[in-house]
Design an enzyme around this catalytic site. Sequence first.
Site, PDB file in Angstrom:
ATOM      1  CG  ASN A 151      84.334 -38.634 -31.530  1.00 50.20           C
ATOM      2  OD1 ASN A 151      84.738 -38.136 -30.473  1.00 50.20           O
ATOM      3  ND2 ASN A 151      83.652 -37.949 -32.417  1.00 50.20           N
ATOM      4  CD  GLN A 179      83.875 -43.880 -31.570  1.00 45.07           C
ATOM      5  OE1 GLN A 179      84.321 -44.948 -32.000  1.00 45.07           O
ATOM      6  NE2 GLN A 179      82.888 -43.247 -32.182  1.00 45.07           N
ATOM      7  CB  THR A 237      58.009 -48.336 -21.836  1.00 44.03           C
ATOM      8  OG1 THR A 237      56.857 -47.921 -21.111  1.00 44.03           O
ATOM      9  CG2 THR A 237      57.916 -49.826 -22.151  1.00 44.03           C
ATOM     10  CB  CYS A 325      77.495 -35.354 -35.455  1.00 47.71           C
ATOM     11  SG  CYS A 325      78.129 -36.607 -34.383  1.00 47.71           S
TER      12      CYS A 325
HETATM   13  N1  PLP Z   1      80.428 -39.974 -27.632  1.00 52.93           N
HETATM   14  C1  PLP Z   1      81.295 -40.339 -28.584  1.00 52.93           C
HETATM   15  C2  PLP Z   1      82.745 -40.320 -28.289  1.00 52.93           C
HETATM   16  C3  PLP Z   1      80.830 -40.732 -29.849  1.00 52.93           C
HETATM   17  O1  PLP Z   1      81.701 -41.081 -30.791  1.00 52.93           O
HETATM   18  C4  PLP Z   1      79.439 -40.734 -30.089  1.00 52.93           C
HETATM   19  C5  PLP Z   1      78.898 -41.092 -31.415  1.00 52.93           C
HETATM   20  O2  PLP Z   1      79.490 -40.815 -32.427  1.00 52.93           O
HETATM   21  C6  PLP Z   1      78.567 -40.356 -29.046  1.00 52.93           C
HETATM   22  C7  PLP Z   1      79.097 -39.986 -27.834  1.00 52.93           C
HETATM   23  C8  PLP Z   1      77.097 -40.358 -29.227  1.00 52.93           C
HETATM   24  O3  PLP Z   1      76.590 -41.665 -29.200  1.00 52.93           O
HETATM   25  P1  PLP Z   1      75.176 -42.032 -29.858  1.00 52.93           P
HETATM   26  O4  PLP Z   1      75.390 -42.032 -31.338  1.00 52.93           O
HETATM   27  O5  PLP Z   1      74.856 -43.395 -29.323  1.00 52.93           O
HETATM   28  O6  PLP Z   1      74.200 -41.012 -29.410  1.00 52.93           O
END
Ligand code: PLP
Length: 381
Positions: A151, A179, A237, A325
């Site tokens: 990512n 991604q 659900t 994040c």
């Molecule tokens: N895995 C990768 C490679 C990601 O880029 C992301 C989100 O940035 C995630 C997992 C997490 O996904 P989500 O935002 O749907 O929890």
Amino acid sequence: MRRIYLDYAATTPVRPEVLGAMLPFFSEDFGNPSSAHWYGAGPRAAVARARGEVATALGCDEDEIVFTAGGTESDNLAVKGCVRAAAGGRKHVVTSAIEHKAVLESCRALAAEGVELTVLPVDGFGRVSPDALRGALRPHTVLVSIMQANNEVGTLQDLPALASVCRDAGVPLHTDAVQAFGKVPTGVTDPGVTYLSISAHKFYGPKGAGALFVRRGAPLAPVIHGGGHERSRRAGTENVSGLVGLGVAARLAMADLEAEGRRLDALRKCLWEGLSAAIPDVRLNGHPIWRLPHVASVSIAGIGGVSMIQALEAEGMAVSSGSACMSESPVPSHVLAAMGIDGALAAGTVRFSLGRHTTPDQIDRVVGALPGIVERLRRVH
Ligand code: PLP
């Protein structure tokens, strides 16, 4: 000021067709899919349709799809669900140093429970060596988890080679395709792939909806306990509107895959050619060929990534310093560190990620604005 969004790897806007398909399931057709009365029938059929769409997009059967609340949950379910279901007292897991935190932290949580963990290094392009993977496997290895596409830098792994190592050793492979899905072919036709995660909001679907492919017969203990939803693999659900959105977005993503991939690849090349011609001491992170079409991670010597992002924001351009994040945190990227990129250079990294609404004109504006910003920031750095 016309704003430019270049952070599609963080999230994407919901496509109008997707939103239109979701809307009836909020108020009109609001029933619980588990209800035996007629209010349950429409939502139940809609969830079944969505499952069919996701299965078709991934090339698997409908009973191999477990719906989740997104990529993080799919990764948690694959890693913890596989390891906890595996037989034997001694268990070993292999992952890579550049995984998303959803995988890395799931592995670390298992390590805290006594599971042995190997975190494989990557080369300067962010790739895991299939030979290193083969060498890391032990008789009690119960799972390998290596992402299809990263990512932060967009590097694609040699998934067929990694899958073949796992298949030869009889070890299940999980791949985080959050991604990759909708950008490059992401199938589960390779029998070496046992689990695969996707998340709707990365491909113009809603946030909070995702899926995990689980090959028929593969071990999987539930992580969320409760009722018997999702064939007792994920209780709760169903998020009916979200899953409807996931299904439609997956179908549309597959229909557009090649043409949109080519378009984004050309735009990304334009962006990099423009930036590298105008700015001294810049580097493009990741693999030159094996990469996602829409992600360009650029390290610029002599600046701070955060000041760069703020300066771009002042010009109406939204980019990221790495993964969403981490963008609030000053902690250096574990991905760039694993690729051997020096801390000072890593600190000056900006991730541009392109998408459906990115135009050549927007790329020209970024290429026009960036050299001046860099020059100014370098003077004060
Ligand atoms: N895995 C990768 C490679 C990601 O880029 C992301 C989100 O940035 C995630 C997992 C997490 O996904 P989500 O935002 O749907 O929890």
